[in-house]
Design a protein around this motif. Structure first.
Motif, PDB file in Angstrom:
ATOM      1  N   LEU A 217       0.822  -1.211   0.000  1.00  0.00           N
ATOM      2  CA  LEU A 217       0.000   0.000   0.000  1.00  0.00           C
ATOM      3  C   LEU A 217       0.856   1.262   0.000  1.00  0.00           C
ATOM      4  O   LEU A 217       0.530   2.249  -0.673  1.00  0.00           O
ATOM      5  CB  LEU A 217      -0.929  -0.007   1.222  1.00  0.00           C
ATOM      6  CG  LEU A 217      -2.051  -1.043   1.175  1.00  0.00           C
ATOM      7  CD1 LEU A 217      -2.720  -1.165   2.539  1.00  0.00           C
ATOM      8  CD2 LEU A 217      -3.082  -0.689   0.102  1.00  0.00           C
ATOM      9  N   ALA A 218       1.976   1.257   0.725  1.00  0.00           N
ATOM     10  CA  ALA A 218       2.844   2.443   0.779  1.00  0.00           C
ATOM     11  C   ALA A 218       3.463   2.737  -0.578  1.00  0.00           C
ATOM     12  O   ALA A 218       3.462   3.885  -1.038  1.00  0.00           O
ATOM     13  CB  ALA A 218       3.929   2.238   1.830  1.00  0.00           C
ATOM     14  N   VAL A 219       3.974   1.717  -1.220  1.00  0.00           N
ATOM     15  CA  VAL A 219       4.604   1.918  -2.530  1.00  0.00           C
ATOM     16  C   VAL A 219       3.587   2.433  -3.536  1.00  0.00           C
ATOM     17  O   VAL A 219       3.903   3.239  -4.414  1.00  0.00           O
ATOM     18  CB  VAL A 219       5.250   0.611  -3.028  1.00  0.00           C
ATOM     19  CG1 VAL A 219       5.863   0.810  -4.414  1.00  0.00           C
ATOM     20  CG2 VAL A 219       6.319   0.136  -2.053  1.00  0.00           C
ATOM     21  N   ASN A 220       2.337   2.032  -3.379  1.00  0.00           N
ATOM     22  CA  ASN A 220       1.288   2.424  -4.326  1.00  0.00           C
ATOM     23  C   ASN A 220       0.779   3.846  -4.109  1.00  0.00           C
ATOM     24  O   ASN A 220       0.093   4.392  -4.978  1.00  0.00           O
ATOM     25  CB  ASN A 220       0.118   1.436  -4.211  1.00  0.00           C
ATOM     26  CG  ASN A 220      -1.017   1.750  -5.156  1.00  0.00           C
ATOM     27  OD1 ASN A 220      -2.080   2.187  -4.715  1.00  0.00           O
ATOM     28  ND2 ASN A 220      -0.798   1.553  -6.437  1.00  0.00           N
ATOM     29  N   THR A 304       2.354  -3.116  -8.347  1.00  0.00           N
ATOM     30  CA  THR A 304       2.041  -1.692  -8.417  1.00  0.00           C
ATOM     31  C   THR A 304       3.171  -1.032  -9.181  1.00  0.00           C
ATOM     32  O   THR A 304       4.186  -1.660  -9.477  1.00  0.00           O
ATOM     33  CB  THR A 304       1.923  -1.060  -7.018  1.00  0.00           C
ATOM     34  OG1 THR A 304       1.609   0.339  -7.158  1.00  0.00           O
ATOM     35  CG2 THR A 304       3.227  -1.170  -6.233  1.00  0.00           C
ATOM     36  N   ASP A 305       3.002   0.247  -9.521  1.00  0.00           N
ATOM     37  CA  ASP A 305       4.156   1.035  -9.965  1.00  0.00           C
ATOM     38  C   ASP A 305       4.573   1.927  -8.801  1.00  0.00           C
ATOM     39  O   ASP A 305       3.822   2.130  -7.851  1.00  0.00           O
ATOM     40  CB  ASP A 305       3.825   1.858 -11.215  1.00  0.00           C
ATOM     41  CG  ASP A 305       2.614   2.760 -11.019  1.00  0.00           C
ATOM     42  OD1 ASP A 305       2.785   3.988 -11.043  1.00  0.00           O
ATOM     43  OD2 ASP A 305       1.486   2.230 -10.845  1.00  0.00           O
ATOM     44  N   ASN A 306       5.787   2.431  -8.861  1.00  0.00           N
ATOM     45  CA  ASN A 306       6.351   3.259  -7.798  1.00  0.00           C
ATOM     46  C   ASN A 306       6.607   4.650  -8.361  1.00  0.00           C
ATOM     47  O   ASN A 306       7.517   4.832  -9.166  1.00  0.00           O
ATOM     48  CB  ASN A 306       7.656   2.635  -7.284  1.00  0.00           C
ATOM     49  CG  ASN A 306       8.290   3.441  -6.157  1.00  0.00           C
ATOM     50  OD1 ASN A 306       7.598   4.141  -5.429  1.00  0.00           O
ATOM     51  ND2 ASN A 306       9.603   3.330  -6.023  1.00  0.00           N
ATOM     52  N   ARG A 307       5.776   5.612  -7.964  1.00  0.00           N
ATOM     53  CA  ARG A 307       5.874   6.962  -8.524  1.00  0.00           C
ATOM     54  C   ARG A 307       5.947   8.006  -7.402  1.00  0.00           C
ATOM     55  O   ARG A 307       5.533   7.753  -6.264  1.00  0.00           O
ATOM     56  CB  ARG A 307       4.653   7.259  -9.390  1.00  0.00           C
ATOM     57  CG  ARG A 307       4.514   6.359 -10.593  1.00  0.00           C
ATOM     58  CD  ARG A 307       3.676   7.011 -11.663  1.00  0.00           C
ATOM     59  NE  ARG A 307       2.901   6.037 -12.415  1.00  0.00           N
ATOM     60  CZ  ARG A 307       2.242   6.323 -13.531  1.00  0.00           C
ATOM     61  NH1 ARG A 307       2.261   7.544 -14.026  1.00  0.00           N
ATOM     62  NH2 ARG A 307       1.548   5.399 -14.153  1.00  0.00           N
ATOM     63  N   PRO A 308       6.405   9.216  -7.731  1.00  0.00           N
ATOM     64  CA  PRO A 308       6.534  10.270  -6.714  1.00  0.00           C
ATOM     65  C   PRO A 308       5.312  11.182  -6.625  1.00  0.00           C
ATOM     66  O   PRO A 308       5.370  12.232  -6.010  1.00  0.00           O
ATOM     67  CB  PRO A 308       7.758  11.050  -7.206  1.00  0.00           C
ATOM     68  CG  PRO A 308       7.681  10.933  -8.695  1.00  0.00           C
ATOM     69  CD  PRO A 308       7.105   9.565  -8.980  1.00  0.00           C
ATOM     70  N   ASP A 333      13.336   4.171  -3.136  1.00  0.00           N
ATOM     71  CA  ASP A 333      13.760   3.329  -4.254  1.00  0.00           C
ATOM     72  C   ASP A 333      14.108   1.918  -3.793  1.00  0.00           C
ATOM     73  O   ASP A 333      14.416   1.055  -4.602  1.00  0.00           O
ATOM     74  CB  ASP A 333      14.959   3.960  -4.969  1.00  0.00           C
ATOM     75  CG  ASP A 333      15.221   3.333  -6.337  1.00  0.00           C
ATOM     76  OD1 ASP A 333      14.271   2.756  -6.918  1.00  0.00           O
ATOM     77  OD2 ASP A 333      16.366   3.396  -6.816  1.00  0.00           O
ATOM     78  N   ALA A 334      14.063   1.671  -2.494  1.00  0.00           N
ATOM     79  CA  ALA A 334      14.208   0.313  -1.959  1.00  0.00           C
ATOM     80  C   ALA A 334      12.805  -0.218  -1.681  1.00  0.00           C
ATOM     81  O   ALA A 334      12.461  -0.605  -0.567  1.00  0.00           O
ATOM     82  CB  ALA A 334      15.066   0.307  -0.704  1.00  0.00           C
ATOM     83  N   GLU A 335      11.974  -0.192  -2.749  1.00  0.00           N
ATOM     84  CA  GLU A 335      10.550  -0.498  -2.598  1.00  0.00           C
ATOM     85  C   GLU A 335      10.205  -1.961  -2.843  1.00  0.00           C
ATOM     86  O   GLU A 335       9.232  -2.478  -2.290  1.00  0.00           O
ATOM     87  CB  GLU A 335       9.727   0.388  -3.551  1.00  0.00           C
ATOM     88  CG  GLU A 335       9.537  -0.138  -4.960  1.00  0.00           C
ATOM     89  CD  GLU A 335      10.833  -0.343  -5.748  1.00  0.00           C
ATOM     90  OE1 GLU A 335      10.841  -1.218  -6.628  1.00  0.00           O
ATOM     91  OE2 GLU A 335      11.816   0.367  -5.483  1.00  0.00           O
ATOM     92  N   GLY A 336      11.009  -2.643  -3.662  1.00  0.00           N
ATOM     93  CA  GLY A 336      10.664  -4.014  -4.008  1.00  0.00           C
ATOM     94  C   GLY A 336      10.613  -4.918  -2.796  1.00  0.00           C
ATOM     95  O   GLY A 336       9.742  -5.792  -2.687  1.00  0.00           O
TER      96      GLY A 336
END
Length: 483
Positions: A217-220, A304-308, A333-336
């Motif tokens: 959820l955080a990465v999304n 998910t994708d990781n966007r700012p 950027d250490a999201e995976g």
């Protein structure tokens, strides 16, 4: 359309054929009756000169002769035949052949299948979205036929089922984000399941929130698209394992790095491949189901994708994960590892025999061993890791084990949470593995970091350019051996 492999008991007269000859061959077998004396003499001279790939053009058809290599191990000799298949494909393409027969003349009968494998994987093309006819180059070769008593129809069919799984994974990795967001990725996994015969369940945002998967959820948060969590299951009635093997694949369909933005060009522009782990899990499940391998396997792919954008998570945030552990975010950027952590904890509900996660996780792994290998670490024990390494040698997707010593836990200590999502400058691949280790329970686990070989920017023999489908053949071989 993918190349089609088939089997025929006999070799038709006048067919374009490649003959696999034993290592060290200097004379052709006498039973090659459709080879004129002048051509036979030419081939003999080439063999004496130690040529490894010989072509005889009969105008109406072609004859090719591939000499098996002498290598320190049988596995390396087989790999050389795959590479010969790559070189041979170039000749076949130039000759515009539509059909090619393979006859294995080696004493061991181990030459036809790897040669066909090299041809097939070299022939792979991502169809993409080009509309200019001049840029489209459809391959003329549509069928490869393996003949003779050294190979069976069942073996050929199984090889094709496996390679279809590899090509499926390659297709998924090669898709751009605007054609493959998290929802579309989940739908593609479900469609592959419908075709091959495995079951799929897709958890949407509401289910993911209800499960409190804090990492996913955080990465999304910065994405305009919702996340998905896809569960794939291949459970044949004759499965030989009572507890399932669980495969967990990282499904970051695009990684900008979030607010810890990646540089571009040279980094971010390749990040459509950051879901290669999830693609590999899909390819493995597809191949196992297609070939009816009697092993119960479950695949988990958080995506998910990781966007700012929007309400994106930021360095300094503290997340509560699915298993209740808290994580201090030091780098978005250490999201995976955040997605994988939720999925690894979720895997416990299946009481698994073993869990393997696959991820393009760290540049440190790629820098350590390049595109030539896969970094592995885990708790599965020496015997299982040895079996995995042996499978890696058989398919030439080689595994290099890194340690998970207790001292590495110091690398991910946090002042305000249970752990941090980033380690020190040194041992980056290992600190990522050490992070994941905190989310496994009492099951055997192996982490595979495929950051090096998952996506290639230049052609590399039969692995091609772009998505490689790495670990599909590795895990298929490993799981089949467990069955």
């Amino acid at each position: 359309m993918p190349l089609h492999l088939s089997y025929a008991a006999d070799l038709p007269q006048g067919a374009s054929t490649v003959f696999v000859l034993p290592a060290g061959t200097k004379e052709l077998p006498a039973d090659l009756t459709d080879l004129p004396e002048a051509a036979r003499q030419y081939v003999h001279e080439q063999l004496v000169a130690d040529a490894k790939l010989i072509t005889v053009n009969h105008f109406s058809h072609q004859h090719y002769f591939v000499v098996a290599a002498t290598k320190p191990t049988p596995h390396l000799a087989v790999e050389e035949l795959r590479k010969s298949g790559h070189h041979l494909h170039g000749l076949v393409k130039a000759a515009k052949l539509q059909e090619l027969y393979i006859r294995d003349l080696t004493a061991e009968g181990t030459g036809a299948l790897p040669l066909a494998e090299g041809i097939y994987l070299t022939a792979y093309q991502f169809e993409g979205y080009r509309t200019d006819e001049k840029s489209l180059a459809p391959a003329s070769l549509t069928r490869v036929v393996l003949t003779g008593s050294t190979v069976s129809a069942e073996q050929v069919q199984e090889l094709e089922g496996l390679l279809l799984g590899v090509c499926l994974a390659r297709d998924l990795v090669n898709e751009p984000l605007n054609k493959l967001n998290a929802t579309q990725f989940a739908e593609r996994m479900a469609a592959a399941g419908d075709e091959a015969g495995y079951r799929t369940e897709i958890l949407d945002m509401m289910h993911i929130e209800a499960l409190r998967m804090g990492g996913l959820l955080a990465v999304n948060l910065g994405s305009p698209e919702p996340p998905t969590f896809t569960i794939m299951e291949w459970k044949p009635e004759n499965a030989r394992n009572t507890k399932p093997y669980v495969l967990v694949g990282k499904g970051v369909v695009f990684d900008t790095g979030g607010l810890s933005l990646k540089p571009t060009p040279g980094s971010m522009d390749l990040m459509k491949c950051d879901m290669a782990g999830g693609a590999a899990v899909t390819g493995v499940l597809y191949a196992l189901a297609k070939n009816q391998i009697p092993v119960h396997v479950i695949g988990l792919v958080p995506a998910t994708d990781n966007r700012p954008g929007g309400n994106a998570f930021v360095p300094g945030d503290v997340l509560t994960m699915y298993n209740g552990l808290t994580v201090e975010v030091l780098n978005t950027d250490a999201e995976g590892r955040l997605l994988l952590a939720d999925a690894l904890a979720f895997a416990r509900k299946y009481n698994p025999e073993m869990v393997v996660d696959i991820a393009t996780l760290t540049g440190a792994a790629a820098r350590a061993i390049g595109k030539e290998g896969i970094v592995a670490m885990g708790t599965a024990g020496e015997e299982r890791l040895h079996q995995l390494k042996q499978a890696g040698h058989r398919v030439h997707e080689r595994v290099v084990e890194f340690p998970l010593w207790d001292e590495y836990a110091e690398h991910i200590k946090s002042d305000i949470a249970d752990i941090a999502n980033l380690g020190k400058v040194d041992a980056g691949a290992i600190s990522a593995g050490k992070f994941l280790e905190r989310f496994i329970d009492d099951y055997p686990w192996v982490h595979l970091d495929i950051a090096g070989p998952a996506f290639l920017t230049a052609p590399d023999s039969y692995r091609g350019k772009g998505g490689t489908g790495t670990t599909v053949r590795l895990l298929y071989d490993f799981l089949k051996s467990q069955a």
